[in-house]
Design an enzyme around this catalytic site. Structure first.
Site, PDB file in Angstrom:
ATOM      1  N   LYS A  37       0.883  -1.175   0.000  1.00 56.57           N
ATOM      2  CA  LYS A  37       0.000   0.000   0.000  1.00 56.57           C
ATOM      3  C   LYS A  37       0.915   1.218   0.000  1.00 56.57           C
ATOM      4  O   LYS A  37       1.799   1.338   0.855  1.00 56.57           O
ATOM      5  CB  LYS A  37      -0.889  -0.010   1.247  1.00 56.57           C
ATOM      6  CG  LYS A  37      -1.698   1.269   1.426  1.00 56.57           C
ATOM      7  CD  LYS A  37      -2.660   1.117   2.597  1.00 56.57           C
ATOM      8  CE  LYS A  37      -3.364   2.414   2.945  1.00 56.57           C
ATOM      9  NZ  LYS A  37      -4.267   2.246   4.094  1.00 56.57           N
ATOM     10  N   GLY A  91      -7.659   9.739  -4.075  1.00 53.57           N
ATOM     11  CA  GLY A  91      -8.528  10.239  -5.147  1.00 53.57           C
ATOM     12  C   GLY A  91      -8.204  11.658  -5.577  1.00 53.57           C
ATOM     13  O   GLY A  91      -8.966  12.272  -6.321  1.00 53.57           O
ATOM     14  N   ASP A 148     -10.045   9.195   3.747  1.00 54.76           N
ATOM     15  CA  ASP A 148     -10.147   8.079   4.698  1.00 54.76           C
ATOM     16  C   ASP A 148     -11.585   7.846   5.161  1.00 54.76           C
ATOM     17  O   ASP A 148     -12.336   8.790   5.413  1.00 54.76           O
ATOM     18  CB  ASP A 148      -9.300   8.368   5.946  1.00 54.76           C
ATOM     19  CG  ASP A 148      -7.825   8.206   5.651  1.00 54.76           C
ATOM     20  OD1 ASP A 148      -7.453   8.077   4.471  1.00 54.76           O
ATOM     21  OD2 ASP A 148      -7.038   8.201   6.620  1.00 54.76           O
ATOM     22  N   ASP A 157       1.188   5.218   0.102  1.00 57.63           N
ATOM     23  CA  ASP A 157       0.453   6.403   0.546  1.00 57.63           C
ATOM     24  C   ASP A 157       1.031   7.684  -0.074  1.00 57.63           C
ATOM     25  O   ASP A 157       2.002   7.630  -0.840  1.00 57.63           O
ATOM     26  CB  ASP A 157       0.514   6.455   2.084  1.00 57.63           C
ATOM     27  CG  ASP A 157      -0.753   7.006   2.698  1.00 57.63           C
ATOM     28  OD1 ASP A 157      -1.478   7.753   2.015  1.00 57.63           O
ATOM     29  OD2 ASP A 157      -1.026   6.709   3.879  1.00 57.63           O
ATOM     30  N   ASP A 205      -6.024  13.091  -7.643  1.00 51.54           N
ATOM     31  CA  ASP A 205      -5.813  13.441  -9.038  1.00 51.54           C
ATOM     32  C   ASP A 205      -6.587  12.506  -9.964  1.00 51.54           C
ATOM     33  O   ASP A 205      -6.060  12.076 -10.993  1.00 51.54           O
ATOM     34  CB  ASP A 205      -4.305  13.392  -9.346  1.00 51.54           C
ATOM     35  CG  ASP A 205      -3.832  14.704  -9.950  1.00 51.54           C
ATOM     36  OD1 ASP A 205      -4.560  15.696  -9.816  1.00 51.54           O
ATOM     37  OD2 ASP A 205      -2.755  14.729 -10.574  1.00 51.54           O
TER      38      ASP A 205
HETATM   39  C1  GAL Z   1      -3.626   7.653   5.323  1.00 49.88           C
HETATM   40  C2  GAL Z   1      -4.305   6.509   4.616  1.00 49.88           C
HETATM   41  C3  GAL Z   1      -4.851   5.577   5.671  1.00 49.88           C
HETATM   42  C4  GAL Z   1      -3.721   5.073   6.533  1.00 49.88           C
HETATM   43  C5  GAL Z   1      -2.968   6.243   7.136  1.00 49.88           C
HETATM   44  C6  GAL Z   1      -1.730   5.785   7.881  1.00 49.88           C
HETATM   45  O1  GAL Z   1      -3.086   8.519   4.393  1.00 49.88           O
HETATM   46  O2  GAL Z   1      -5.323   7.000   3.811  1.00 49.88           O
HETATM   47  O3  GAL Z   1      -5.533   4.496   5.067  1.00 49.88           O
HETATM   48  O4  GAL Z   1      -2.860   4.283   5.766  1.00 49.88           O
HETATM   49  O5  GAL Z   1      -2.563   7.159   6.137  1.00 49.88           O
HETATM   50  O6  GAL Z   1      -0.987   6.829   8.368  1.00 49.88           O
END
Ligand code: GAL
Length: 451
Positions: free
Chosen positions: A207, A244, A264, A209, A246
């Site tokens: 994942k 989401g 989130d 970020d 861009d």
């Molecule tokens: C956000 C993300 C969350 C989680 C969080 C962790 O940017 O959208 O799902 O991963 O960071 O810090």
């Protein structure tokens, strides 16, 4: 000249100058604001660079092509993601929604075991994904990411071995920025090195970020990690998380296996409904290999009623969203288990046709909360969700026209939550009484279609 005329002259010129002063203020204020913001942003960025001292201008510039050729259709084909993963939406668990930063290897080991002994693993939940907060705040002297010693003393490789031994897969988390949202080092400028680290640890899912980035477009930053992952010999599911910002649905199909279409999720009905609507806009862009992601499940975390969670799970399944459980599955309540383990609803999500269902009907004005969501499934079948977002029970009807079926087509109606098949065939509509903030979900199987 009388005093009153003088006064009125003074009054006029006073009003006039006040007027011009206000206009001047209005014009100047945004400019000053913008300059101030830029100064503040630059200061913040410089302080980040100093604080984490991981930003290396040359390295970042050299690893990131100046001319984003992959944005041309030809480039897309040449450099596109082709890792063979995500032919159906990913299923599993992620630490963030319940644990936040309070994670450690015991939680991950126990969660993996719980997935197996509850039977959820057999239903398809096979990714065990560690979110933010797993790494030390500094890289080692060779620039490698290091698992946090206080919480992950055995290291990520040992965790991966254990999880693979259970027949599951391990996911990890990083960031296309200087550091992650919770301030562990990010992978910007370290893409090749970090991808290789993840591959060496035998990680199966990343994942990625978007916090603390260099303000370049995600379309530029995310393919760098895709290329890095592709250059390892390991197949790693690539989950893009740029919230989401861009419109990733438009470009991320060639970059990742899934992309967040929203901010989130919060464990509330209003948040879940809002995210469903935002994700719905991008239905055309999802398909085998690349999915819209309206964020992870909150089912079981306590902020919604059982019926609300049932809708949450149903609409996520129908939209072909990743089904990543976000609660503590070591401590599942029976009603949470009943929702997460509904094989018929999971079957909708994992249907091999891979078409995202969408909202097909919304009542007008007072009835706007009475909605029909639907989508095609393999074997000529159709999934239908009658979704009551209002507070009071109401009848919701879906006609064959709403669902794109030919009028008069006889179908068998299967109720996916009651696990019952309706008596007789329906030929031009289905209708059900739906409680407030609840939904009913069906599969329609045309009688003329052989499966
Ligand atoms: C956000 C993300 C969350 C989680 C969080 C962790 O940017 O959208 O799902 O991963 O960071 O810090």
């Amino acid at each position: 000249m009388s005093t009153s005329t003088e006064y009125s002259k003074f009054d006029k010129s006073y009003k006039l100058s006040t007027f011009f002063f206000v206009i001047l203020l209005l014009c100047v204020n945004p400019i000053v604001g913008r300059i101030h913001r830029r100064v503040v942003d630059e200061e913040a960025e410089n302080s980040l660079k100093n604080r984490w001292s991981i930003y290396n201008e040359e390295e970042t510039a050299s690893t990131r092509p100046k001319n984003p050729q992959w944005l041309t259709p030809q480039g897309l084909n040449r450099l596109g993601l082709n890792n063979g993963l995500g032919l159906t939406p990913p299923m599993g668990w992620n630490s963030w929604n319940f644990f936040g930063c309070n994670i450690n290897e015991t939680v991950i080991f126990e969660t993996a075991s719980a997935l197996v002994f509850t039977g959820l693993a057999d239903l398809g939940y096979n990714y065990v994904n560690i979110d933010d907060c797993w790494a030390e705040l500094e890289r080692d002297e060779d620039g490698n990411l290091v698992p946090r010693k206080s919480t992950f003393p055995s290291g990520i490789k040992a965790l991966a071995d254990h999880i693979h031994g259970l027949g599951l897969k391990l996911g990890i988390y990083s960031d296309a920025g200087f550091y992650t949202c919770q301030k562990q080092p990010g992978s910007l400028g370290y893409e090749m090195q970090d991808a290789q680290t993840f591959a060496n640890w035998e990680v199966d899912y990343l994942k990625y970020d978007n916090c603390f980035n260099d303000k370049s477009k995600p379309e530029i930053r995310y393919p760098v990690m895709r290329n890095a992952l592709n250059s390892t010999s390991r197949q790693i599911f690539y989950s893009i998380c740029e919230w989401g910002r861009d419109d990733p649905a438009k470009w991320a199909g060639q970059v990742g296996n899934s992309w967040r279409t929203t901010g989130d999720i919060v464990d509330k009905w209003s948040s879940m409904v809002k995210l469903a609507d935002e994700n719905d806009k991008w239905a055309d862009f999802a398909g085998p290999g690349g999915w819209n992601d309206p964020d992870m499940l909150e089912v079981g975390n306590g902020g919604m009623t059982v019926e609300e969670y049932r809708s949450h799970f149903s609409v996520w399944a129908l939209m072909k969203a990743p089904l990543l459980i976000g609660c503590d599955i070591r401590d599942l309540k029976p009603e949470t288990f009943e929702i997460l383990s509904n094989e018929e609803v999971i079957g909708v999500n994992q249907d091999p046709l891979g078409v995202q269902g969408r909202r097909v009907k919304k009542g007008s004005w007072l009835r706007s909360k009475l909605q029909v969501w639907s989508g095609p499934l393999s074997g000529g079948r159709t999934v239908v969700l009658l979704w009551n977002r209002g507070l009071f029970a109401a009848n919701i009807k879906a006609t064959w026209e709403d669902l794109g079926l030919s009028s008069g087509t006889p179908v068998i109606v299967r109720d996916l939550w009651k696990h019952e098949t309706w008596e007789g065939n329906s030929v031009d509509e289905i209708e059900a009484r739906v409680h407030g903030r609840a939904s009913e979900m069906f599969i329609l199987t045309p009688q003329t279609t052989t499966q």
